[in-house]
Design a protein around this motif. Sequence first.
Motif, PDB file in Angstrom:
ATOM      1  N   LYS A   1       0.843  -1.195   0.000  1.00 36.44           N
ATOM      2  CA  LYS A   1       0.000   0.000   0.000  1.00 36.44           C
ATOM      3  C   LYS A   1       0.877   1.243   0.000  1.00 36.44           C
ATOM      4  CE  LYS A   1      -3.947  -2.114   2.367  1.00 36.44           C
ATOM      5  NZ  LYS A   1      -4.822  -2.080   3.575  1.00 36.44           N
ATOM      6  N   TYR A   2       0.861   1.955  -1.109  1.00 36.34           N
ATOM      7  CA  TYR A   2       1.557   3.235  -1.208  1.00 36.34           C
ATOM      8  C   TYR A   2       0.596   4.263  -1.779  1.00 36.34           C
ATOM      9  CZ  TYR A   2       6.162   1.005  -0.587  1.00 36.34           C
ATOM     10  OH  TYR A   2       7.245   0.339  -0.094  1.00 36.34           O
ATOM     11  N   PRO A   3       0.649   5.492  -1.287  1.00 39.15           N
ATOM     12  CA  PRO A   3      -0.137   6.553  -1.936  1.00 39.15           C
ATOM     13  C   PRO A   3       0.341   6.726  -3.377  1.00 39.15           C
ATOM     14  CG  PRO A   3       0.732   7.277   0.195  1.00 39.15           C
ATOM     15  CD  PRO A   3       1.408   5.983  -0.125  1.00 39.15           C
ATOM     16  N   ASN A   4      -0.585   7.073  -4.248  1.00 38.01           N
ATOM     17  CA  ASN A   4      -0.270   7.364  -5.662  1.00 38.01           C
ATOM     18  C   ASN A   4       0.169   6.133  -6.449  1.00 38.01           C
ATOM     19  OD1 ASN A   4      -0.666  10.094  -4.931  1.00 38.01           O
ATOM     20  ND2 ASN A   4       1.502  10.295  -4.412  1.00 38.01           N
ATOM     21  N   LEU A   5      -0.083   4.934  -5.914  1.00 40.18           N
ATOM     22  CA  LEU A   5       0.315   3.712  -6.618  1.00 40.18           C
ATOM     23  C   LEU A   5      -0.891   2.785  -6.775  1.00 40.18           C
ATOM     24  CD1 LEU A   5       2.742   1.980  -7.735  1.00 40.18           C
ATOM     25  CD2 LEU A   5       2.813   0.923  -5.460  1.00 40.18           C
ATOM     26  N   LYS A   6      -1.333   2.586  -8.019  1.00 41.00           N
ATOM     27  CA  LYS A   6      -2.380   1.607  -8.283  1.00 41.00           C
ATOM     28  C   LYS A   6      -1.747   0.221  -8.368  1.00 41.00           C
ATOM     29  CE  LYS A   6      -5.394   4.860 -10.719  1.00 41.00           C
ATOM     30  NZ  LYS A   6      -6.081   5.174 -11.998  1.00 41.00           N
ATOM     31  N   HIS A   7      -2.498  -0.774  -7.995  1.00 42.61           N
ATOM     32  CA  HIS A   7      -1.899  -2.071  -7.694  1.00 42.61           C
ATOM     33  C   HIS A   7      -2.772  -3.191  -8.257  1.00 42.61           C
ATOM     34  CE1 HIS A   7      -0.353  -4.891  -4.241  1.00 42.61           C
ATOM     35  NE2 HIS A   7       0.109  -5.227  -5.422  1.00 42.61           N
ATOM     36  N   TYR A   8      -2.183  -4.064  -9.098  1.00 46.90           N
ATOM     37  CA  TYR A   8      -2.945  -5.134  -9.739  1.00 46.90           C
ATOM     38  C   TYR A   8      -2.166  -6.448  -9.733  1.00 46.90           C
ATOM     39  CZ  TYR A   8      -5.388  -1.078 -11.652  1.00 46.90           C
ATOM     40  OH  TYR A   8      -6.053   0.111 -11.798  1.00 46.90           O
ATOM     41  N   SER A   9      -2.905  -7.521  -9.743  1.00 43.93           N
ATOM     42  CA  SER A   9      -2.328  -8.837 -10.011  1.00 43.93           C
ATOM     43  C   SER A   9      -2.122  -8.976 -11.512  1.00 43.93           C
ATOM     44  CB  SER A   9      -3.270  -9.933  -9.512  1.00 43.93           C
ATOM     45  OG  SER A   9      -2.979 -11.167 -10.133  1.00 43.93           O
ATOM     46  N   PHE A  10      -1.141  -9.776 -11.885  1.00 44.94           N
ATOM     47  CA  PHE A  10      -0.903 -10.034 -13.301  1.00 44.94           C
ATOM     48  C   PHE A  10      -2.130 -10.685 -13.941  1.00 44.94           C
ATOM     49  CE2 PHE A  10       0.776 -12.924 -16.657  1.00 44.94           C
ATOM     50  CZ  PHE A  10       1.187 -11.953 -17.537  1.00 44.94           C
ATOM     51  N   PHE A  11      -2.902 -11.421 -13.151  1.00 42.50           N
ATOM     52  CA  PHE A  11      -4.063 -12.137 -13.682  1.00 42.50           C
ATOM     53  C   PHE A  11      -5.311 -11.244 -13.733  1.00 42.50           C
ATOM     54  CE2 PHE A  11      -1.184 -15.273 -11.912  1.00 42.50           C
ATOM     55  CZ  PHE A  11      -1.033 -16.119 -12.990  1.00 42.50           C
ATOM     56  N   ASP A  12      -5.153  -9.998 -13.327  1.00 45.96           N
ATOM     57  CA  ASP A  12      -6.182  -8.983 -13.507  1.00 45.96           C
ATOM     58  C   ASP A  12      -5.895  -8.304 -14.843  1.00 45.96           C
ATOM     59  OD1 ASP A  12      -7.644  -6.572 -13.514  1.00 45.96           O
ATOM     60  OD2 ASP A  12      -7.592  -6.444 -11.318  1.00 45.96           O
ATOM     61  N   LEU A  13      -6.828  -8.356 -15.768  1.00 48.33           N
ATOM     62  CA  LEU A  13      -6.582  -7.836 -17.112  1.00 48.33           C
ATOM     63  C   LEU A  13      -6.243  -6.350 -17.116  1.00 48.33           C
ATOM     64  CD1 LEU A  13      -9.204  -9.704 -19.331  1.00 48.33           C
ATOM     65  CD2 LEU A  13      -6.800 -10.240 -18.909  1.00 48.33           C
ATOM     66  N   ARG A  14      -6.606  -5.635 -16.055  1.00 48.54           N
ATOM     67  CA  ARG A  14      -6.226  -4.225 -15.958  1.00 48.54           C
ATOM     68  C   ARG A  14      -4.706  -4.094 -15.825  1.00 48.54           C
ATOM     69  NH1 ARG A  14     -10.075  -2.486 -11.107  1.00 48.54           N
ATOM     70  NH2 ARG A  14      -9.361  -4.569 -10.453  1.00 48.54           N
ATOM     71  N   GLY A  15      -4.095  -5.044 -15.105  1.00 50.84           N
ATOM     72  CA  GLY A  15      -2.640  -5.030 -14.990  1.00 50.84           C
ATOM     73  C   GLY A  15      -1.970  -5.251 -16.327  1.00 50.84           C
ATOM     74  N   LEU A  16      -2.475  -6.217 -17.080  1.00 48.27           N
ATOM     75  CA  LEU A  16      -1.930  -6.492 -18.405  1.00 48.27           C
ATOM     76  C   LEU A  16      -2.130  -5.295 -19.335  1.00 48.27           C
ATOM     77  CD1 LEU A  16      -0.581  -8.694 -20.134  1.00 48.27           C
ATOM     78  CD2 LEU A  16      -2.872  -9.424 -20.829  1.00 48.27           C
ATOM     79  N   PHE A  17      -3.275  -4.629 -19.226  1.00 47.47           N
ATOM     80  CA  PHE A  17      -3.535  -3.425 -20.021  1.00 47.47           C
ATOM     81  C   PHE A  17      -2.484  -2.353 -19.737  1.00 47.47           C
ATOM     82  CE2 PHE A  17      -5.282   0.884 -19.929  1.00 47.47           C
ATOM     83  CZ  PHE A  17      -5.627   1.056 -21.267  1.00 47.47           C
ATOM     84  N   HIS A  18      -2.157  -2.159 -18.467  1.00 48.59           N
ATOM     85  CA  HIS A  18      -1.182  -1.124 -18.113  1.00 48.59           C
ATOM     86  C   HIS A  18       0.221  -1.483 -18.627  1.00 48.59           C
ATOM     87  CE1 HIS A  18      -3.828   1.454 -15.905  1.00 48.59           C
ATOM     88  NE2 HIS A  18      -4.195   0.494 -15.074  1.00 48.59           N
TER      89      HIS A  18
END
Length: 373
Positions: free
Chosen positions: A67-84
Amino acid sequence: MIRNIIKFIFKTLFMFFTLNKLNNKKIVFIEGTREKMSGNCGAVFKKLQNYKEYSFILVEFYKSNVKYPNLKHYSFFDLRGLFHIATAKYLIANEGFFNFLPKRYSQLNIQLWHGAGAFKKFGYSIELEKKDYHIKKNKVIDILSVSSDKVIDVYTEAFQIDKLKVKNLGMPRADIFFKEDEKLKVKERFFNEYPELKNKKIIMYAPTFRDNDKGDFKLKLDIELMKEKLEKLGYVLFLRLHPNIKKDDISVDNIFSYDFSKYEQVSDLLIVSDILISDYSSIIFEFSIMKKPILFYSYDVEEYIKDRGFYYNYYEFIPNKINYTTEEVINSIINKDWDLERIEKFARYFFNPFDGNSTERVLKEIGLWEEEK
């Protein structure tokens, strides 16, 4: 077969996401299963986090509790992470897990790696039959940062990449060991959390993970004997074991012995420790910066050399003698059997420049350094 199918699906999705425009103000940090932003990626992010015009993304293999401010955080298996990953200008990684994904032409893939110096063999150096695999896997890397000119050839071989991509920029996570004010803050914070340890002499045991440790791990250091001989002298023992090791059979009393294997910031543990005991772990490089005693408990050295191998002659490489038994380790501690000048020479060989400015050099190299920030 299943792994290849998964990779094919992710590559296909990645290519679909590349239909979107590349975001020149997006920085993605990529972590596998190791450090959870407590290492090189974390050091770089902390330097960049006030750059308000950028967006920061962390993509991990499995999503942790970071948990960091200003940092969005995703699992690789979350397609949003792959999109980024597919749409970020900058990809900053701490290991090579995601290298099977293609790289867009104008993306920058920066590999900071998770180990300093060069010690035990890895990558192509232990998989000579897989040359094409390593070439294909690592061709996406634009910059591979190492800690010294002395190890450029080693990393060029292990990664099988163009030598011009291997640059001596340093190891960002090691910068803190050069900064006395930051180390004092770490100690104050740590001993506020563990006040009972404040006036103790701390020994940390951090052994290398061995392949046979997964199934039936047995701690080879005799904790009870250590306690019998060293507790009365004001010592305590920290255990820092690999996360893949099942530690159910390891008993600590939280008086003399403590299990800090899950403690997030290993750098904090190195800073508060007075003596490090290890064997073949690259943790010795960072600890050596602080010119503190290192003991080598290498009870299986001949077997390890045969099974894994080193880039250097192990017996000549380490800045101390080998201890083969717990009794020898204890005697080395009691007799202060170490040479701090030799340890400093070792550190300066593998960290050169020896200055604590690695994060700055990395950011300058990729065009992200802004002096006023």
